[in-house]
Design an enzyme around this catalytic site. Sequence first.
Site, PDB file in Angstrom:
ATOM      1  CB  THR A 262      -1.194  -0.043   1.226  1.00 21.62           C
ATOM      2  OG1 THR A 262      -1.671  -0.793   0.946  1.00 21.62           O
ATOM      3  CG2 THR A 262      -2.065   1.110   1.111  1.00 21.62           C
TER       4      THR A 262
ATOM      5  CG  HIS B 216      -1.092   0.140  -4.308  1.00 20.99           C
ATOM      6  ND1 HIS B 216       0.143   0.393  -5.605  1.00 20.99           N
ATOM      7  CD2 HIS B 216      -0.905  -0.897  -4.058  1.00 20.99           C
ATOM      8  CE1 HIS B 216      -0.418  -1.183  -5.990  1.00 20.99           C
ATOM      9  NE2 HIS B 216      -0.530  -1.710  -5.286  1.00 20.99           N
TER      10      HIS B 216
END
Length: 343
Positions: free
Chosen positions: A41, A44
């Site tokens: 994450t 990202h």
Amino acid sequence: MEALRFTGSTKKLEYVQIPVPKISEPNQVLIKVAFSGVCGTDLHIISGDFPCSQDTFTLGHEFSGTVVEVGSAVQNVKKGDRVVVDPNDGCRCCDFCHSGNPHFCKIGGQTNLGVHRNGGWGTYALVPTNLVQKLPENISLEQGALAEPISCLSHGWDLLSPVPVGSRILVIGAGIIGSLWACILHLQGHRRVTVSEPNTNRLNILKKLDTGYDLVTPNTLTKSSEDPNYKFDIVVDCSGYCPAIEQGLGLLDKGGKLCCFGVPPPGAKISVAPFDLYDKEITIFAVKVNPFSFVKSIGFLTSLGSRYLDYGRLGIEVFDLKDYPKALEALKLGKVAKAVFRL
């Protein structure tokens, strides 16, 4: 203190020196961070593919450390305690929160540590006391840095269960999440497990866990699927990659379950034939973070122990915070299963 700060509006990541945060509310805990993981994450967020605060904040939502100061209302931990942190919180007022689903809270998700407010990629972190979990003596701070991802797996395990021993299981993706799924499945007695991963470096890392699982590439899965009897009862996708999810869905046998654990980019889509879902009675479900699963995560950490949670065997490499470019590059290239910062 040192910190890695990210500005959401400009997508800029910087290594900086900033003041040590001070306790300003009675329910706050100041933690000296020991180890802080890099999650998919986080990658990202840095690339702009995951929604986060548009302001400048300290990244990092997987971390362990030692309490150095507590607010006047804090009772669950004290100075000197070794702790881990649950980065996710709800508003504790809405229907979702009161029904035991704080991960669906439309308010709380905007306050998650390391995503919308300061997290653990810094020497110190200021954390609300309700998000702090004390570590047992038999769990090291290194192992504790894995508490957050394992808490998400714990939630997934609850949704997936029961999983009869002897089930044919396919894990898609051999990054750290796929490796941890392999560990938990092996711990629970599962031996008919296949792991699919295109990056052979990651497959070689997974061999170090000595699970005896079949470690294959997606091309091997494609060739094997020519056999109509080559099917799985359970598919756990840890990649978030739509073609891989579709491949796994096509390999499910009648009555099979597809667990979508990996986080895909927003807007990504898969193709599903509703008739196949009907004909096979396929169950598809997804896993979002870790509602009330940190206590179970501590239980998993204790059970997994050094047999599974050794950094070397898991392919985890430790970096100094200032060497973050090397850490991020190693992750992107698949040279390591996971990068962890040592503060």
